[in-house]
Design a protein around this motif. Sequence first.
Motif, PDB file in Angstrom:
ATOM      1  N   ALA A 106      15.438  33.975  24.925  1.00  0.00           N
ATOM      2  CA  ALA A 106      15.600  34.218  26.357  1.00  0.00           C
ATOM      3  C   ALA A 106      17.070  34.149  26.724  1.00  0.00           C
ATOM      4  O   ALA A 106      17.873  33.568  25.998  1.00  0.00           O
ATOM      5  N   ASP A 107      17.389  34.721  27.852  1.00  0.00           N
ATOM      6  CA  ASP A 107      18.732  34.638  28.396  1.00  0.00           C
ATOM      7  C   ASP A 107      18.770  33.443  29.337  1.00  0.00           C
ATOM      8  O   ASP A 107      18.060  33.440  30.358  1.00  0.00           O
ATOM      9  N   PRO A 108      19.582  32.409  29.017  1.00  0.00           N
ATOM     10  CA  PRO A 108      19.583  31.219  29.868  1.00  0.00           C
ATOM     11  C   PRO A 108      20.064  31.487  31.294  1.00  0.00           C
ATOM     12  O   PRO A 108      19.820  30.680  32.186  1.00  0.00           O
ATOM     13  N   ALA A 109      20.710  32.626  31.532  1.00  0.00           N
ATOM     14  CA  ALA A 109      21.189  32.944  32.876  1.00  0.00           C
ATOM     15  C   ALA A 109      20.095  33.585  33.744  1.00  0.00           C
ATOM     16  O   ALA A 109      20.244  33.670  34.952  1.00  0.00           O
ATOM     17  N   GLU A 147      24.214  22.833  30.314  1.00  0.00           N
ATOM     18  CA  GLU A 147      23.554  22.942  31.610  1.00  0.00           C
ATOM     19  C   GLU A 147      22.326  23.837  31.556  1.00  0.00           C
ATOM     20  O   GLU A 147      22.045  24.606  32.477  1.00  0.00           O
ATOM     21  N   ALA A 148      21.569  23.706  30.454  1.00  0.00           N
ATOM     22  CA  ALA A 148      20.303  24.432  30.343  1.00  0.00           C
ATOM     23  C   ALA A 148      19.330  23.860  31.363  1.00  0.00           C
ATOM     24  O   ALA A 148      19.386  22.676  31.685  1.00  0.00           O
ATOM     25  N   PRO A 149      18.463  24.687  31.905  1.00  0.00           N
ATOM     26  CA  PRO A 149      17.452  24.165  32.823  1.00  0.00           C
ATOM     27  C   PRO A 149      16.659  23.034  32.157  1.00  0.00           C
ATOM     28  O   PRO A 149      16.482  23.014  30.932  1.00  0.00           O
ATOM     29  N   ALA A 150      16.204  22.093  32.959  1.00  0.00           N
ATOM     30  CA  ALA A 150      15.486  20.931  32.420  1.00  0.00           C
ATOM     31  C   ALA A 150      14.283  21.346  31.594  1.00  0.00           C
ATOM     32  O   ALA A 150      14.010  20.760  30.552  1.00  0.00           O
ATOM     33  N   PRO A 163      16.622  33.841  35.775  1.00  0.00           N
ATOM     34  CA  PRO A 163      15.770  32.854  36.441  1.00  0.00           C
ATOM     35  C   PRO A 163      14.421  32.727  35.731  1.00  0.00           C
ATOM     36  O   PRO A 163      13.910  33.684  35.165  1.00  0.00           O
ATOM     37  N   VAL A 164      13.890  31.519  35.785  1.00  0.00           N
ATOM     38  CA  VAL A 164      12.591  31.223  35.181  1.00  0.00           C
ATOM     39  C   VAL A 164      11.616  30.971  36.331  1.00  0.00           C
ATOM     40  O   VAL A 164      11.960  30.280  37.291  1.00  0.00           O
ATOM     41  N   PRO A 165      10.413  31.526  36.258  1.00  0.00           N
ATOM     42  CA  PRO A 165       9.444  31.267  37.331  1.00  0.00           C
ATOM     43  C   PRO A 165       9.204  29.768  37.502  1.00  0.00           C
ATOM     44  O   PRO A 165       9.250  29.003  36.529  1.00  0.00           O
ATOM     45  N   GLY A 181       7.906  26.261  37.472  1.00  0.00           N
ATOM     46  CA  GLY A 181       6.940  25.587  36.616  1.00  0.00           C
ATOM     47  C   GLY A 181       6.884  26.100  35.195  1.00  0.00           C
ATOM     48  O   GLY A 181       6.227  25.504  34.349  1.00  0.00           O
ATOM     49  N   ALA A 182       7.569  27.209  34.916  1.00  0.00           N
ATOM     50  CA  ALA A 182       7.527  27.773  33.559  1.00  0.00           C
ATOM     51  C   ALA A 182       8.719  27.255  32.754  1.00  0.00           C
ATOM     52  O   ALA A 182       9.824  27.140  33.278  1.00  0.00           O
ATOM     53  N   PRO A 183       8.499  26.942  31.486  1.00  0.00           N
ATOM     54  CA  PRO A 183       9.627  26.513  30.660  1.00  0.00           C
ATOM     55  C   PRO A 183      10.475  27.714  30.236  1.00  0.00           C
ATOM     56  O   PRO A 183       9.995  28.834  30.173  1.00  0.00           O
ATOM     57  N   LEU A 184      11.741  27.459  29.961  1.00  0.00           N
ATOM     58  CA  LEU A 184      12.622  28.469  29.395  1.00  0.00           C
ATOM     59  C   LEU A 184      12.540  28.320  27.882  1.00  0.00           C
ATOM     60  O   LEU A 184      12.993  27.321  27.320  1.00  0.00           O
ATOM     61  N   LEU A 185      11.910  29.277  27.224  1.00  0.00           N
ATOM     62  CA  LEU A 185      11.810  29.266  25.769  1.00  0.00           C
ATOM     63  C   LEU A 185      13.106  29.870  25.240  1.00  0.00           C
ATOM     64  O   LEU A 185      13.243  31.079  25.108  1.00  0.00           O
TER      65      LEU A 185
END
Length: 165
Positions: free
Chosen positions: A80-83, A41-44, A85-87, A89-93
């Motif tokens: 990064a910590d998947p838990a 369930e990683a962010p898209a 929040p990501v701004p 429009g920004a990708p979670l690296l």
Amino acid sequence: MTLAEAPVVEISAACPAWEQALPEAAALAKVAAALALRHGEAPAATVVDISLTDDDEQRALNRTWRGKDTPTNVLAFPAADPAMPVPDGAPLLLGDVVLAFETVRREATEQKKPLADHLRHLVVHGVMHLLGHDHENAAEAAIMEACEIAILAELGVPNPYRDTI
């Protein structure tokens, strides 16, 4: 498909032995990582890098980052910590997963597993680490292994934790 619709899995194959032994290694790794990200369930908009390297590179990484002067099959380097929040429009690296060809091939041979199956297992294992899973104790290991087994089953890979006789 845009970054917002699906995880991005980048593959770097610095070791030509992967391509020679398993021409589809990069494609197999990409599919396994993407499926693990979906299950986790990683962010898209998640980005993961998979590096297919050799024992020499892996040994240097293991020595530098873990203080162990030996190659190992897979290393995971969370970025990064998947838990968290990501701004918008920004990708979670999320991080990097690095696999060592000679060690992975040797283990596959010793365990009488196809190289492709072992590669997919270790990619899934590494991505699970990036997603925050671990196996430091029996309870954590049981959760992580159950996730890996379910993901691998979708890929048609037998349970890697089964007893072999």
